[in-house]
Design a protein around this motif. Structure first.
Motif, PDB file in Angstrom:
ATOM      1  N   ALA A 110      -2.295  -8.359 -12.335  1.00 22.88           N
ATOM      2  CA  ALA A 110      -2.167  -7.154 -12.911  1.00 22.88           C
ATOM      3  C   ALA A 110      -0.688  -7.010 -13.851  1.00 22.88           C
ATOM      4  N   GLY A 111       0.267  -7.796 -13.153  1.00 24.14           N
ATOM      5  CA  GLY A 111       1.374  -7.934 -14.072  1.00 24.14           C
ATOM      6  C   GLY A 111       1.465  -8.926 -15.324  1.00 24.14           C
ATOM      7  N   LEU A 112       0.635 -10.176 -14.984  1.00 20.24           N
ATOM      8  CA  LEU A 112       0.440 -10.909 -16.039  1.00 20.24           C
ATOM      9  C   LEU A 112      -0.442 -10.408 -17.129  1.00 20.24           C
ATOM     10  N   ARG A 113      -1.536  -9.689 -16.791  1.00 15.33           N
ATOM     11  CA  ARG A 113      -2.435  -9.156 -17.770  1.00 15.33           C
ATOM     12  C   ARG A 113      -1.502  -8.101 -18.566  1.00 15.33           C
ATOM     13  N   ALA A 114      -0.782  -7.300 -18.006  1.00 14.44           N
ATOM     14  CA  ALA A 114      -0.084  -6.204 -18.638  1.00 14.44           C
ATOM     15  C   ALA A 114       1.034  -6.877 -19.824  1.00 14.44           C
TER      16      ALA A 114
END
Length: 339
Positions: free
Chosen positions: A11-15
């Motif tokens: 989730a952090g990488l995609r954000a």
């Protein structure tokens, strides 16, 4: 890696605008926001990552570079990641540091610390720039022959780095010096003892130089330079353009480039004339992929070196060269005429 850690990392990488490809266990294929491919081995946990934990997880050998993942991290971990020691993803307030370049802006592909594009050399980031040396320090330098020097044997990298930190950044307790240098407190305490009366400890445990000029003179007399063999390269670009091209290639190769020589001197003293560029690397990089020609050192317009001194990254400072976020050698290393 725990499933919830993997989910939070994704989730952090995609954000942040990363794209995620093939996964083989903890090894993930990534596309960075700037469209560059990368593969990292993820290592992390559900809690705040400390410097000791980061060393344990991040300083490991292997074919792939490690990406440390956690909700948050200590200041020492962040400082080391900004200097390229390891890659880092924090998912609590999303931030990624890849090869020392930070990504925060959602999906823009622009590093958060990247300056506006410009032709001239930028200034170091003001919040992390070391304190300037006291006025007139070099003029007050005592004779080098009256000061202690290194007499051979195993290089005293920690000893010399401790002195450099005290001169560049002022007083600090043993624990802080240990965190910055990535060595044990015992090693720092031993180094301070070796400097003898040139350093002193106050009642709160903060160590400082007893006299800046005397400690600087002792350091100059003892420090042999970062070591390592220089390789020569030639390119028709101006010095700053060469520096930028070399850094971009080194970052792509994961070699953690650190600019020294004339470019670093320009950062610390704006207005100096550009001369031959020197780039310190964690691992060798073939610059022919960036249009350079390998030449003898005496004919080179740019030198690369894999230094023996492991502390050169610990005292480096962030800057920008021709619009490229970089790190440069500290003022003392940049000013030194080391072979």
């Amino acid at each position: 890696m725990l499933n919830e850690v993997a989910a939070a990392s994704e989730a952090g990488l995609r954000a942040l605008g990363f794209r995620i490809g093939e996964r083989v266990g903890d090894s993930w294929a990534l596309i960075l926001p700037n469209a560059r491919p990368a593969r990292r081995t993820l290592r992390g946990d559900r809690g705040r990552i400390t410097l000791s934990e980061a060393r344990k997880r991040g300083d490991v050998g292997g074919a792939e570079r490690v990406l440390l993942v956690a909700p948050s991290a200590s200041p020492g971990v962040l400082d080391a990641a900004r200097l390229g020691r390891w890659d880092l993803l924090l998912w609590e307030a999303p931030l990624a540091l890849i090869n020392g370049v930070a990504y925060e802006a959602i999906g823009t592909g622009v590093p958060s610390d990247a300056p506006r594009r410009r032709d001239r050399l930028g200034q170091p980031a003001p919040l992390t720039q070391p304190a300037p040396l006291p006025a007139g320090l070099l003029e007050r330098l005592p004779a080098a022959e009256a000061l202690p020097s290194h007499t051979g044997g195993r290089p005293a990298w920690t000893r010399w780095a401790v002195a450099r930190l005290l001169l560049l950044r002022g007083g600090a307790p043993v624990g802080h010096l240990s965190d910055v240098l990535g060595v044990s407190r015992q090693a720092v305490s031993r180094a301070l003892t070796q400097w003898g009366a040139l350093v002193r400890r106050d009642g709160s445990g903060v160590w400082t130089a007893h006299d800046d000029a005397a400690l600087l003179g002792a350091w100059l007399a003892a420090y042999p330079g970062p070591g390592g063999r220089s390789e020569g390269w030639w390119h028709p670009l101006p010095p700053l353009g060469q520096a930028r091209a070399a850094v971009l290639l080194a970052q792509r190769e994961g070699a953690s480039a650190l600019l020294s020589g004339s470019v670093a001197r320009q950062v610390h003293t704006p207005g100096l004339e550009a001369g031959r560029v020197e780039v310190l690397l964690r691992t060798p990089v073939d610059l022919r992929a960036a249009g350079f020609e390998a030449v003898p050192v005496e004919r080179a317009s740019l030198l690369t070196r894999v230094p023996r001194d492991p502390t050169v990254w610990a005292t480096a400072v962030p800057a920008s060269v021709a619009g490229q976020p970089v790190v440069v050698a500290d003022r003392l290393l940049a000013d030194g005429n080391f072979s």
